[in-house]
Structure formats: C-alpha cells, structure tokens
Design a protein around this motif. Sequence first.
Motif, PDB file in Angstrom:
ATOM      1  N   ASN A  84      22.782  43.193  24.356  1.00 55.68           N
ATOM      2  CA  ASN A  84      22.939  44.615  24.628  1.00 55.68           C
ATOM      3  C   ASN A  84      24.031  44.914  25.643  1.00 55.68           C
ATOM      4  O   ASN A  84      24.090  46.017  26.178  1.00 55.68           O
ATOM      5  N   THR A  85      24.870  43.960  25.938  1.00 56.41           N
ATOM      6  CA  THR A  85      25.927  44.199  26.914  1.00 56.41           C
ATOM      7  C   THR A  85      27.072  44.978  26.281  1.00 56.41           C
ATOM      8  O   THR A  85      27.271  44.943  25.068  1.00 56.41           O
ATOM      9  N   LEU A  86      27.808  45.664  27.121  1.00 55.43           N
ATOM     10  CA  LEU A  86      28.974  46.403  26.639  1.00 55.43           C
ATOM     11  C   LEU A  86      30.217  45.562  26.900  1.00 55.43           C
ATOM     12  O   LEU A  86      30.788  45.565  27.986  1.00 55.43           O
ATOM     13  N   PRO A  90      30.380  42.479  21.243  1.00 60.36           N
ATOM     14  CA  PRO A  90      29.248  43.254  20.699  1.00 60.36           C
ATOM     15  C   PRO A  90      29.660  44.610  20.129  1.00 60.36           C
ATOM     16  O   PRO A  90      29.096  45.055  19.121  1.00 60.36           O
ATOM     17  N   ILE A  91      30.648  45.254  20.711  1.00 63.97           N
ATOM     18  CA  ILE A  91      31.094  46.548  20.181  1.00 63.97           C
ATOM     19  C   ILE A  91      31.764  46.358  18.823  1.00 63.97           C
ATOM     20  O   ILE A  91      31.527  47.132  17.891  1.00 63.97           O
ATOM     21  N   THR A  94      29.078  45.733  16.281  1.00 66.51           N
ATOM     22  CA  THR A  94      28.326  46.954  15.970  1.00 66.51           C
ATOM     23  C   THR A  94      29.144  47.873  15.076  1.00 66.51           C
ATOM     24  O   THR A  94      28.605  48.496  14.152  1.00 66.51           O
ATOM     25  N   LYS A 141      20.961  49.638  17.269  1.00 68.48           N
ATOM     26  CA  LYS A 141      21.732  48.748  18.150  1.00 68.48           C
ATOM     27  C   LYS A 141      22.578  49.550  19.128  1.00 68.48           C
ATOM     28  O   LYS A 141      22.681  49.194  20.302  1.00 68.48           O
ATOM     29  N   CYS A 142      23.177  50.653  18.661  1.00 67.80           N
ATOM     30  CA  CYS A 142      23.956  51.511  19.565  1.00 67.80           C
ATOM     31  C   CYS A 142      23.062  52.127  20.634  1.00 67.80           C
ATOM     32  O   CYS A 142      23.461  52.255  21.789  1.00 67.80           O
ATOM     33  N   MET A 145      22.280  49.538  23.225  1.00 65.82           N
ATOM     34  CA  MET A 145      23.441  49.267  24.080  1.00 65.82           C
ATOM     35  C   MET A 145      23.747  50.439  25.009  1.00 65.82           C
ATOM     36  O   MET A 145      24.559  50.313  25.907  1.00 65.82           O
ATOM     37  N   LEU A 147      24.954  53.451  23.931  1.00 63.33           N
ATOM     38  CA  LEU A 147      26.129  54.162  23.443  1.00 63.33           C
ATOM     39  C   LEU A 147      25.800  55.520  22.832  1.00 63.33           C
ATOM     40  O   LEU A 147      26.695  56.329  22.636  1.00 63.33           O
TER      41      LEU A 147
END
Length: 176
Positions: A84-86, A90-91, A94, A141-142, A145, A147
């Motif tokens: 779940n890190t930014l 991971p972005i 996603t 997922k967003c 995280m 977002l």
Amino acid sequence: MVAKSDKSVGYRWKIDFNGRAKNSWHNPPSLANPIGYCDDFERVPDHEQEDNNAHLIVKRSWDIALVPLKQVPMNLFLMYMIGNTLSLFPIIMTVMMFKSPFSSLFSYKTTFQKLEGSHHILQKMVFILSNFVLIAMALYKCNAMGLLPIHPSDWIAFALPKTRVEYVVGGPVLMS
C-alpha cells in the motif's frame, strides 16, 4: 574355419535394398493392419457435424467470456505483493490493473465479432461483469493506497482530517 559371404547367409533381420523399385517407399509391401484400425468407417452426417460446430462455437465463446475471471487470482496476488505504499512501482501496477479491463470493455464487440451468431448474450454479460470485478479490485487497491478522495477533508479545506483513535506498535514489553 571358412568364412561365408553375406549373400549365402540369410538373416531374418537383413533387408535387401537392391531389389526394391525407386518408388517402393510410397508403395510398401502389404502389412497387417494395426490394432484398432478399421478401413470400413462410416462418414459422419453433415447435421451432426453442424451440431458439433455449434457446440465448438459456444465453447469458444465461453472461453472468451471467462478470460477476465482467470485474471482475478493473478490480480489478487499482485495486489498483495505491491503493498500500500505510494511509490512508482505500485502506482504503475495499479494503473495497469485499470487499463486492462477498460481496454477490453471498449473492445468487447470486436472480441465477440469473430464468432458468428447472436446467441452470445449471456457470454457477453459474463465478460462485462467480470471486467467490472477487475475494475472494482483496482478501485479497492486505490482506496487502500489512499488515492481515492473519500473523506470530507479531501474535498473541503477547513475540514479536519480523520484522526486515529488507537495506535498499535509492536516491540518489547515495557513492564516486567
């Protein structure tokens, strides 16, 4: 001991290539048919073949419809592994989880156009719903995280952000 020539000894395993004609490979000597061979087979009637083709078309349409559902376990594992890190990785993953179902939703007509007939309505619905499942997973997922703007403090400047009531930290026990 007198040595005999090869021509005088008749081995059973010996093959004489000199006596064959040039095209004898295409016309082998008559041999017994192998086990299970039947030369008096009946031709399959055309209506059974058409039924078989219709069955294959339905099977192929179900295979196409279930492709997005086969991606769900892979996406679940991917969601677990990227965390779940930014950060960049991971972005990007996603975004790819969004891109795949949206691109297949926009091209579903060309996907099912390869199959003739109009009896693929249920398969199309399963295809579309399974793509929506993949989109819902990407939205989750967003949200995990952070977002997605779902709190009032994300929209209103004077609203306070959500405060945590409890913090849990692992470590050694302080009391003895």
